[in-house]
Design an enzyme around this catalytic site. Structure first.
Site, PDB file in Angstrom:
ATOM      1  CD  GLU A  81      -2.031   2.072   1.848  1.00 18.85           C
ATOM      2  OE1 GLU A  81      -1.753   3.080   1.151  1.00 18.85           O
ATOM      3  OE2 GLU A  81      -2.203   2.105   3.059  1.00 18.85           O
ATOM      4  CB  CYS A 141      -1.338   6.922   1.234  1.00 19.46           C
ATOM      5  SG  CYS A 141      -2.576   5.985   2.081  1.00 19.46           S
TER       6      CYS A 141
END
Ligand code: UN1
Length: 502
Positions: free
Chosen positions: A259, A293
């Site tokens: 990720e 993110c």
């Protein structure tokens, strides 16, 4: 700092879960609060000897845990969720104090852990396999799911507890045991969580080796990624880090869930509810001081509303409260450290060098702690700096004429995590979500890029790494699938009708 005491944080803290007395850490790392740069406490760095001990303890614990019925594993996760509820406020404060996100977001992060616990409890009774019709008579075919063993979790500073929980709670109900390396920038959050989890395990006479903690820099991460005893590494962090992790784990044919970075955009169409679009943009761009993110980095605005959106953003940015994240009313806390500020300053210079224009903010504030004024910049999508993820509150403004052009700009980066379009036009919305639309793992209409719920699968495409965590059927990544064929007849027909008489 009452919350530190409540969570059992001391001046010097062990950073290794099952470290024995004779294996005390020689090295320590200090944790500093970005709110004023003061040192909070130190945490012991995991030595190689301690690391091996942790892996052995995890292996032993796996023998017990994998044979514990899945719904009983769910019951332990339920109790962890209960403890997190009890400690929600001090934990939220610690997340805020050590990481710098505002208290509302600190609480939100703990809530995200509680939510995933609830989800995982349900999942513990729903790890379904399929049954198939065999092509042979008196044969039964089905598949079942078994745990992998040790799951290595490497998490980042920006979500110092929630991302661990997405992985750990789901992996746990699947029957795995965990080794967690938190970020060396937020080691106290990991220590506090480890204490809570260890307490639940102890109350249930289960070994602490089910949930393990290690602490340190990339060296400890390398031990994990190289370690054949760890079949799955789930890593969150930069693309650069993910490429290293991916390569190392692949070289031993291990599994990864990656990720990595995003370069998330919102398209504001001429058919948008502009007030909603602007509110979502501001939360996405300055929330967590631009260090998610999923943060909104690029705003692709239809030319007919461009000036209006720009002016509105400028006036909101001028009035945003920047300061102590524990203080009520603050909307933007500090960045994590000086390096983060330097990277932001560097990006702002690059923007100007490439022909863009910083139209608002960007400067560090003249006070203790790592505070900056969030920035707005007018750029073009192809600039090198725009193509990169700068982990900072810089929002890039770009204009477009046609939906086609907007989608092309939107997808014209290497990352593919989260995306959104603001429009009240149904055709345009569906187009954005269609196969010719957003190429991201997450695509939203009329909500921003950040703040995903735990119930969906979380992750992204392209250089974001392709992993999926948290909700939906992400649990499958933490298990091995076994296809079983059972012959209950008295002959041995071969598949594909092969005749093989002996
Ligand atoms: C991250 O920044 O690594 O969707 C995770 C969000 C949060 C998780 C972000 N639920 O913004």
């Amino acid at each position: 700092m009452e919350f530190l005491k409540t969570l059992g944080i001391e001046g010097i803290n062990p950073g290794t879960s099952t470290g024995r007395k004779h294996m005390e850490s020689k090295e320590t790392i200090s944790s500093y609060t970005p709110t004023d740069g003061e040192r909070i406490a130190t945490v012991g760095v995991t030595s190689r000897e301690q690391y091996d001990h942790v892996v052995e303890e995890a292996q032993k614990a796996f023998e017990i845990w994998k044979n514990t019925p899945a719904p009983e594993r769910g019951e332990i996760v339920r109790q962890i969720g209960q403890k997190l509820r009890e400690f929600k406020e001090p934990l939220g404060k610690l997340v805020t104090y050590e990481m710098g996100k505002i208290y509302q977001e600190g609480l939100g992060e703990v809530q995200e852990m509680i939510d995933i616990c609830d989800f995982a409890v349900g999942q513990s009774r729903m790890m379904y396999g399929k049954t198939m019709h065999s092509e042979r008579p008196q044969h039964r075919m089905y598949e079942q799911w078994h745990p992998l063993g040790i799951v290595g979790i490497i998490s980042a500073f920006n979500f110092p507890v929630a991302v661990w929980s997405w992985n750990a709670m789901i992996a746990a109900v699947c029957g795995n045991v965990m080794i967690w390396k938190g970020s060396e920038k937020t080691p106290l959050c990991a220590v506090a969580i480890q204490k809570i989890v260890a307490k639940v395990l102890k109350e249930n006479d289960l070994p602490e080796g089910i949930f393990n903690l290690v602490t340190g820099d990339h060296q400890v991460g390398e031990w994990m990624t190289e370690d054949e005893r760890i079949p799955l590494i789930s890593a969150t962090g930069s693309i650069r880090m993910g490429k290293e992790v991916g390569k190392t784990v692949a070289s031993r044919l291990g599994k990864t869930i990656l990720e990595l970075g995003g370069n998330n955009a919102i398209i504001i169409s001429e058919n948008a509810d502009l007030e909603m679009a602007i509110r979502a943009t501001v939360f996405g761009a300055v929330g967590t001081c631009g260090q998610r993110c999923t943060s909104t980095r690029r705003l692709i605005i239809h030319e007919s509303v461009y000036d209006q959106v720009k002016e509105r953003l400028m006036s909101i940015y001028e009035n945003i409260t920047i300061g102590d994240p524990l203080e009520e009313g603050t909307l933007v806390g500090p960045m994590i450290d000086q390096d983060a500020i330097d990277a932001m300053q560097n990006a702002l210079k690059e923007i100007e060098k490439e022909g863009g224009k910083v139209i608002y903010g960007g400067e560090p504030l003249d006070e203790d702690g790592f505070y900056v004024r969030p920035a707005l910049a007018e750029v073009e999508n192809h600039y090198n700096i725009v193509q990169e993820e700068t982990f900072a509150p810089i929002l890039y403004l770009m204009r477009y004429k046609t939906t086609e052009e907007a989608i092309e700009m939107h997808n014209g980066v290497k990352q593919g995590l989260s995306s959104s379009m603001f429009t009240l036009n149904m055709r345009e919305a569906e187009r954005f979500l269609s196969v010719g639309g957003s190429d991201c793992g997450i695509a939203n209409i009329n909500i921003g890029t950040s703040g995903a719920e735990i119930g969906g699968a979380f992750g992204g495409e392209k250089e974001t790494g392709g992993g999926r965590e948290s909700g939906s059927d992400s649990w499958k990544a933490y298990m091995r699938r076994q296809t079983n064929t059972m012959n209950w007849g008295d002959s041995l027909p071969l598949a594909q009708g092969i005749d093989f008489d002996v």
